[in-house]
Design a protein around this motif. Structure first.
Motif, mmCIF file in Angstrom:
data_model
loop_
_atom_site.group_PDB
_atom_site.id
_atom_site.type_symbol
_atom_site.label_atom_id
_atom_site.label_comp_id
_atom_site.label_asym_id
_atom_site.label_seq_id
_atom_site.Cartn_x
_atom_site.Cartn_y
_atom_site.Cartn_z
ATOM 1 N N ALA A 106 -19.348 4.983 1.748
ATOM 2 C CA ALA A 106 -19.035 5.160 3.116
ATOM 3 C C ALA A 106 -18.344 5.545 3.723
ATOM 4 O O ALA A 106 -18.102 5.525 5.092
ATOM 5 C CB ALA A 106 -18.550 3.123 3.166
ATOM 6 N N VAL A 160 -23.022 8.157 2.643
ATOM 7 C CA VAL A 160 -23.307 8.509 3.637
ATOM 8 C C VAL A 160 -22.185 9.577 4.534
ATOM 9 O O VAL A 160 -20.575 9.767 3.803
ATOM 10 C CB VAL A 160 -23.152 7.536 4.840
ATOM 11 C CG1 VAL A 160 -24.347 7.075 5.002
ATOM 12 C CG2 VAL A 160 -21.510 6.556 5.389
ATOM 13 N N SER A 215 -26.239 11.439 3.644
ATOM 14 C CA SER A 215 -26.685 10.525 5.396
ATOM 15 C C SER A 215 -25.612 10.216 6.627
ATOM 16 O O SER A 215 -24.902 9.692 6.129
ATOM 17 C CB SER A 215 -27.733 9.910 5.023
ATOM 18 O OG SER A 215 -28.483 9.897 3.877
ATOM 19 N N GLU A 216 -26.445 10.078 7.482
ATOM 20 C CA GLU A 216 -25.386 9.478 9.045
ATOM 21 C C GLU A 216 -25.673 7.803 8.815
ATOM 22 O O GLU A 216 -24.897 6.850 8.284
ATOM 23 C CB GLU A 216 -25.993 9.797 9.940
ATOM 24 C CG GLU A 216 -25.135 9.172 11.416
ATOM 25 C CD GLU A 216 -26.002 9.322 12.255
ATOM 26 O OE1 GLU A 216 -25.171 9.061 13.243
ATOM 27 O OE2 GLU A 216 -27.347 10.035 12.451
ATOM 28 N N SER A 217 -26.617 7.465 8.205
ATOM 29 C CA SER A 217 -26.964 5.944 7.732
ATOM 30 C C SER A 217 -28.006 5.783 6.413
ATOM 31 O O SER A 217 -28.532 6.981 6.471
ATOM 32 C CB SER A 217 -27.406 5.309 8.853
ATOM 33 O OG SER A 217 -27.293 3.710 8.278
ATOM 34 N N ARG A 228 -27.166 -1.904 4.393
ATOM 35 C CA ARG A 228 -26.880 -1.141 5.372
ATOM 36 C C ARG A 228 -25.580 -0.094 5.107
ATOM 37 O O ARG A 228 -24.762 -1.463 5.055
ATOM 38 C CB ARG A 228 -26.805 -1.667 6.806
ATOM 39 C CG ARG A 228 -26.646 -0.655 7.806
ATOM 40 C CD ARG A 228 -27.414 0.626 7.362
ATOM 41 N NE ARG A 228 -28.400 -0.246 8.391
ATOM 42 C CZ ARG A 228 -29.377 1.263 8.812
ATOM 43 N NH1 ARG A 228 -29.601 2.137 9.226
ATOM 44 N NH2 ARG A 228 -30.196 0.707 8.880
ATOM 45 N N VAL A 230 -23.435 2.727 6.047
ATOM 46 C CA VAL A 230 -22.436 3.158 7.227
ATOM 47 C C VAL A 230 -20.890 3.700 7.493
ATOM 48 O O VAL A 230 -20.402 2.741 7.524
ATOM 49 C CB VAL A 230 -23.194 2.978 8.799
ATOM 50 C CG1 VAL A 230 -22.522 1.356 8.986
ATOM 51 C CG2 VAL A 230 -22.962 3.940 10.552
ATOM 52 N N HIS A 231 -20.773 4.946 8.216
ATOM 53 C CA HIS A 231 -19.218 5.033 9.025
ATOM 54 C C HIS A 231 -18.376 4.012 8.834
ATOM 55 O O HIS A 231 -17.401 3.503 9.128
ATOM 56 C CB HIS A 231 -18.739 6.766 8.129
ATOM 57 C CG HIS A 231 -17.399 6.635 7.722
ATOM 58 N ND1 HIS A 231 -16.654 6.438 7.077
ATOM 59 C CD2 HIS A 231 -16.594 7.137 8.780
ATOM 60 C CE1 HIS A 231 -15.193 7.211 6.945
ATOM 61 N NE2 HIS A 231 -14.920 7.164 8.345
ATOM 62 N N TYR A 249 -26.940 -3.942 13.446
ATOM 63 C CA TYR A 249 -27.881 -3.280 11.825
ATOM 64 C C TYR A 249 -27.880 -4.762 12.128
ATOM 65 O O TYR A 249 -27.026 -6.120 12.259
ATOM 66 C CB TYR A 249 -26.891 -2.755 11.419
ATOM 67 C CG TYR A 249 -26.463 -1.548 11.962
ATOM 68 C CD1 TYR A 249 -27.116 -0.600 11.825
ATOM 69 C CD2 TYR A 249 -24.669 -1.389 11.820
ATOM 70 C CE1 TYR A 249 -26.697 0.887 11.683
ATOM 71 C CE2 TYR A 249 -24.128 -0.258 12.415
ATOM 72 C CZ TYR A 249 -25.330 0.774 11.744
ATOM 73 O OH TYR A 249 -25.278 2.281 12.395
ATOM 74 N N TYR A 305 -19.306 -0.599 5.137
ATOM 75 C CA TYR A 305 -18.874 0.396 6.289
ATOM 76 C C TYR A 305 -17.429 1.283 5.544
ATOM 77 O O TYR A 305 -16.626 0.310 4.563
ATOM 78 C CB TYR A 305 -18.574 0.103 7.608
ATOM 79 C CG TYR A 305 -17.573 -1.095 7.519
ATOM 80 C CD1 TYR A 305 -16.509 -0.702 8.928
ATOM 81 C CD2 TYR A 305 -17.729 -2.159 7.808
ATOM 82 C CE1 TYR A 305 -15.504 -1.319 8.894
ATOM 83 C CE2 TYR A 305 -16.732 -3.350 7.861
ATOM 84 C CZ TYR A 305 -15.649 -2.429 8.655
ATOM 85 O OH TYR A 305 -14.399 -4.008 9.252
#
Length: 161
Positions: A37, A58, A71-73, A84, A86-87, A103, A110
């Motif tokens: 994450a 990510v 990736s960004e997400s 999902r 995501v940072h 989301y 995260y």
């Protein structure tokens, strides 16, 4: 490996910041995949994690946004469930409430805050595995394991040294 059509085990890691502790290998041994994450701290971290299992990651606020390995997400599919990753820095200071507002996936993973957390909000499971890298903010390093069995998800935090 524990993966089948109905059962999968996923290693969750975040905020390595260029340090992969040897204890991560033991904590994530036998997982089917690893989701990172963000705040990876370089491709060497991802290469070493791939010695354990396939990795998706990510970028965090300290990673280059143009790194082709990050990736960004993204949404990973595992055990019939969408996850999902995501940072979280795009939400300022991410909280479970902010994440479920942003989301819709049943599981959200995260990082960013370095604070370990497993929280259910309605039908969504929100997980922050904590920071696996250098100790910061007086928080102990950790990772998490996520087990999905017949569509049911359960996560546990694992302290590392």
């Amino acid at each position: 490996m524990t993966q089948s059509a109905d059962r999968v085990t996923i290693g969750l890691i975040s905020d390595t910041h260029g340090l992969l502790r040897a204890s991560v290998h033991e904590a994530l041994a036998g997982v089917d995949m690893i989701l990172h994450a963000g705040d990876v701290g370089g491709s060497d971290i991802l290469h070493e994690l791939r010695m354990i299992a396939p990795v998706q990651a990510v970028f965090g606020n300290t990673d280059p946004v143009d790194d082709p390995e990050l990736s960004e997400s993204f949404v990973a599919q595992a055990g019939g469930v969408a996850i999902r990753v995501v940072h979280g820095h795009g939400l300022g200071s991410p909280t479970p409430a902010k994440l479920v507002a942003a989301y819709t996936e049943p599981i959200i993973v995260y990082g960013h805050t370095h604070r370990q957390l497993i929280e259910r909000l309605g039908d969504q499971l929100v997980i922050n595995p904590g920071a696996a890298g250098a100790r910061r903010f007086n928080l102990a390093p950790s990772v998490a394991r996520l087990a999905i069995d017949n569509g049911k998800a359960k996560a546990v935090l694992i302290a590392i040294n």
